[in-house]
Design an enzyme around this catalytic site. Structure first.
Site, PDB file in Angstrom:
ATOM      1  CG  HIS A 116      39.234  36.356  36.594  1.00  0.00           C
ATOM      2  ND1 HIS A 116      38.728  37.554  36.183  1.00  0.00           N
ATOM      3  CD2 HIS A 116      38.454  35.402  36.058  1.00  0.00           C
ATOM      4  CE1 HIS A 116      37.686  37.348  35.395  1.00  0.00           C
ATOM      5  NE2 HIS A 116      37.495  36.032  35.306  1.00  0.00           N
ATOM      6  CG  ASP A 117      40.350  40.617  37.534  1.00  0.00           C
ATOM      7  OD1 ASP A 117      41.351  41.326  37.732  1.00  0.00           O
ATOM      8  OD2 ASP A 117      40.214  39.882  36.530  1.00  0.00           O
ATOM      9  N   GLY A 134      34.528  35.441  38.514  1.00  0.00           N
ATOM     10  CA  GLY A 134      35.354  36.608  38.241  1.00  0.00           C
ATOM     11  C   GLY A 134      34.659  37.928  38.439  1.00  0.00           C
TER      12      GLY A 134
END
Length: 179
Positions: A116-117, A134
């Site tokens: 994520h991200d 992440g």
């Protein structure tokens, strides 16, 4: 497009080829000339650029393995190759970004994971079995060797080269060779 599950709301560009047993969710946009191999899963809120190649078993846009998840996105640039069983997760809202991005002309080899991200720049290579946790940033032209793991919030500079099997637990400056 037989034996596929493609939501009628998905936006599929011209000359896109989707092989058998692929699933494409409603809120997906796929650019023209992209090839999607068999057994690929593309979840909601994914935008894929033009002329990409996505190989069997890849999963793009799955919800992140993070408890702070809300509706967020994945954006993949043009001319990106995603090899077998690679995974790219959506962002979270915790960072304020809410998006996971992969730049143009990037190669994500088999079994690599983009969490994520993350932001992966243009012309990067993530070799097989690489995992970037992440909020990791990988600048343009960086190469991460096979079996390497990047700790969350790590930044890998432009043109950096990481040797295979590395544990990346701090930032790597641009133009550095590290391992």
């Amino acid at each position: 497009m037989q034996n596929n599950v493609i939501h009628p709301g998905a936006k599929i560009g011209e000359n896109v080829k989707v092989e058998a047993f692929t699933t494409i969710a409603e809120h997906v946009e796929i650019g023209e000339g992209t090839w999607i191999g068999p057994n690929v899963t593309i979840f909601d809120y994914v935008k894929i650029g033009k002329n990409c190649k996505i190989f069997p078993g890849a999963v793009i846009g799955a919800i992140p393995q993070d408890l702070k998840f809300k509706d967020t996105y994945v954006e993949i640039g043009d001319n990106v190759t995603i090899r077998e069983c690679a995974t790219i997760n959506r962002g979270t809202e915790a960072s304020g970004k809410g998006i996971t991005k992969v730049g143009n002309n990037t190669l994500i080899m088999s079994y690599a994971h983009v969490a994520h991200d993350c932001v992966v720049g243009n012309n990067c290579i993530l070799v097989s079995y690489t995992g970037i946790a992440g909020e990791t940033e990988v600048d343009d032209w960086a190469i991460i060797g096979g079996g390497s793991l990047a700790h969350q919030f790590t930044k890998i500079g432009a043109h950096a080269m990481i040797s295979g099997g590395s544990e990346i637990n701090k930032d790597v400056p641009p133009y550095a060779m590290a391992g």
